[in-house]
Design a protein around this motif. Structure first.
Motif, PDB file in Angstrom:
ATOM      1  N   PHE A 126       0.850  -1.407  -0.119  1.00  0.00           N
ATOM      2  CA  PHE A 126      -0.031   0.027   0.082  1.00  0.00           C
ATOM      3  C   PHE A 126       1.031   1.403  -0.113  1.00  0.00           C
ATOM      4  O   PHE A 126       1.750   1.396   0.971  1.00  0.00           O
ATOM      5  CB  PHE A 126      -0.878   0.079   1.216  1.00  0.00           C
ATOM      6  N   LEU A 127       0.617   1.991  -0.942  1.00  0.00           N
ATOM      7  CA  LEU A 127       1.451   3.252  -0.803  1.00  0.00           C
ATOM      8  C   LEU A 127       0.265   4.281  -0.241  1.00  0.00           C
ATOM      9  O   LEU A 127      -0.717   4.290  -0.543  1.00  0.00           O
ATOM     10  CB  LEU A 127       1.588   4.004  -2.599  1.00  0.00           C
ATOM     11  N   SER A 128       0.864   5.168   0.832  1.00  0.00           N
ATOM     12  CA  SER A 128      -0.002   5.791   1.817  1.00  0.00           C
ATOM     13  C   SER A 128       0.522   7.215   2.043  1.00  0.00           C
ATOM     14  O   SER A 128       1.787   7.251   2.392  1.00  0.00           O
ATOM     15  CB  SER A 128      -0.200   5.061   2.964  1.00  0.00           C
ATOM     16  N   PRO A 129      -0.038   8.133   2.099  1.00  0.00           N
ATOM     17  CA  PRO A 129       0.378   9.490   2.550  1.00  0.00           C
ATOM     18  C   PRO A 129       0.780   9.320   4.109  1.00  0.00           C
ATOM     19  O   PRO A 129       0.297   8.707   4.646  1.00  0.00           O
ATOM     20  CB  PRO A 129      -0.816  10.456   2.376  1.00  0.00           C
ATOM     21  N   ALA A 130       1.746  10.148   4.459  1.00  0.00           N
ATOM     22  CA  ALA A 130       2.353   9.999   5.658  1.00  0.00           C
ATOM     23  C   ALA A 130       1.356  10.607   6.830  1.00  0.00           C
ATOM     24  O   ALA A 130       1.442  10.282   7.904  1.00  0.00           O
ATOM     25  CB  ALA A 130       3.450  10.607   5.848  1.00  0.00           C
ATOM     26  N   LEU A 131       0.406  11.610   6.200  1.00  0.00           N
ATOM     27  CA  LEU A 131      -0.358  12.344   7.080  1.00  0.00           C
ATOM     28  C   LEU A 131      -2.020  11.799   6.503  1.00  0.00           C
ATOM     29  O   LEU A 131      -1.992  11.777   5.399  1.00  0.00           O
ATOM     30  CB  LEU A 131      -0.329  13.758   7.107  1.00  0.00           C
ATOM     31  N   PRO A 132      -2.845  11.893   7.581  1.00  0.00           N
ATOM     32  CA  PRO A 132      -4.394  11.721   7.267  1.00  0.00           C
ATOM     33  C   PRO A 132      -4.712  12.956   6.295  1.00  0.00           C
ATOM     34  O   PRO A 132      -3.953  14.080   6.224  1.00  0.00           O
ATOM     35  CB  PRO A 132      -5.160  12.001   8.493  1.00  0.00           C
ATOM     36  N   THR A 133      -5.927  12.697   5.498  1.00  0.00           N
ATOM     37  CA  THR A 133      -6.240  13.979   4.620  1.00  0.00           C
ATOM     38  C   THR A 133      -6.910  14.813   5.845  1.00  0.00           C
ATOM     39  O   THR A 133      -7.213  14.731   6.943  1.00  0.00           O
ATOM     40  CB  THR A 133      -7.504  13.321   3.866  1.00  0.00           C
ATOM     41  N   ALA A 134      -7.363  15.955   5.155  1.00  0.00           N
ATOM     42  CA  ALA A 134      -7.836  17.030   6.074  1.00  0.00           C
ATOM     43  C   ALA A 134      -9.388  16.760   6.554  1.00  0.00           C
ATOM     44  O   ALA A 134      -9.597  17.131   7.840  1.00  0.00           O
ATOM     45  CB  ALA A 134      -8.520  18.328   5.052  1.00  0.00           C
ATOM     46  N   SER A 135     -10.071  15.458   6.063  1.00  0.00           N
ATOM     47  CA  SER A 135     -11.314  15.194   6.826  1.00  0.00           C
ATOM     48  C   SER A 135     -10.828  13.826   7.697  1.00  0.00           C
ATOM     49  O   SER A 135     -11.681  13.259   8.409  1.00  0.00           O
ATOM     50  CB  SER A 135     -12.092  14.592   5.608  1.00  0.00           C
ATOM     51  N   GLY A 136      -9.433  13.611   8.094  1.00  0.00           N
ATOM     52  CA  GLY A 136      -9.107  12.859   8.784  1.00  0.00           C
ATOM     53  C   GLY A 136      -8.901  11.284   8.353  1.00  0.00           C
ATOM     54  O   GLY A 136      -9.071  10.236   9.089  1.00  0.00           O
ATOM     55  N   VAL A 137      -9.206  11.025   6.979  1.00  0.00           N
ATOM     56  CA  VAL A 137      -9.094   9.558   6.415  1.00  0.00           C
ATOM     57  C   VAL A 137      -7.633   9.496   6.120  1.00  0.00           C
ATOM     58  O   VAL A 137      -6.847  10.127   5.631  1.00  0.00           O
ATOM     59  CB  VAL A 137      -9.911   9.737   5.056  1.00  0.00           C
TER      60      VAL A 137
END
Length: 216
Positions: free
Chosen positions: A61-72
């Protein structure tokens, strides 16, 4: 309750390391490997008992290090089916590949999300049936102030070749502990098979889990 006569049984031990790898300040690569160790009896008529390794499923899984603005929190990438079964009755002799993804949101004590993948066979033993299977795992959990987690999920698979759902529903309770310097989560629960093929289990099953945690 396994097999055509519902008189077979199976013990399954999944060894499942999940390893996050930091690529840079913005992205992580998460490796999720499932290695099944199986002991079964009377699942296939006239075949007796089998023990050994099943087919390994490897997800990236390639995943952003931080959640999105909505917390996802989300991740996506490939999934691979490896024909590692030590016995032909413990797994298919087909190679498989497909897409996989996971998304979840944590709000307070609650975590809600889903993991999914689809695997197509791309080679291997031509005598084995081709594979086209979708796996869907929606989940919800609640953690108490004492770090007890109550979790409900289903690990549903749809076989597009046989046009058949397999739907086990799992309820699990786990407790976070510290033994010396090691964090671990110990839990147990029940599984009920809502529907499945003639070869799938029927009725109730039980699950025990031990998770070793190595937070950074």
């Amino acid at each position: 309750g396994m097999g055509p006569a519902n008189d077979g049984r199976r013990y399954l031990l999944n060894v499942q390391p999940v390893i996050p790898i930091s690529l840079n300040a913005e992205w992580n690569l998460i490796s999720r490997t499932i290695v099944p160790l199986i002991d079964q009896k009377d699942v296939f008529p006239g075949e007796g008992s089998q023990s050994g390794v099943g087919n390994i499923v490897q997800s990236l899984f390639l995943s952003p290090a931080l959640p999105t603005a909505s917390g996802v929190i989300w991740g996506a990438g490939p999934v691979f089916l490896l024909p590692t079964a030590s016995n032909s009755l413990l797994g298919t002799e087909k190679w498989g590949i497909g897409p996989t993804g996971v998304a979840l949101r944590q709000q307070g004590a609650w975590t809600v999300g889903a993991l999914a993948n689809h695997i197509w066979s791309v080679g291997g033993n031509t005598a084995d049936p081709d594979i086209s299977a979708t796996f869907i795992q929606p989940f919800v959990s609640y953690i108490t102030p004492t770090r007890t987690t109550f979790a409900l999920n289903t690990e549903s698979t749809y076989d597009w070749k046989a046009k058949q759902w397999s739907v086990p529903i799992n309820f699990n309770v786990a407790q976070l502990l510290r033994v010396g310097d090691q964090l671990l989560q110990v839990g147990g629960g029940v599984r009920y098979w809502a529907t499945g093929s003639d070869m799938a289990p029927s009725g109730w099953g039980f699950r025990l889990t031990i998770t070793l945690l190595f937070p950074r």
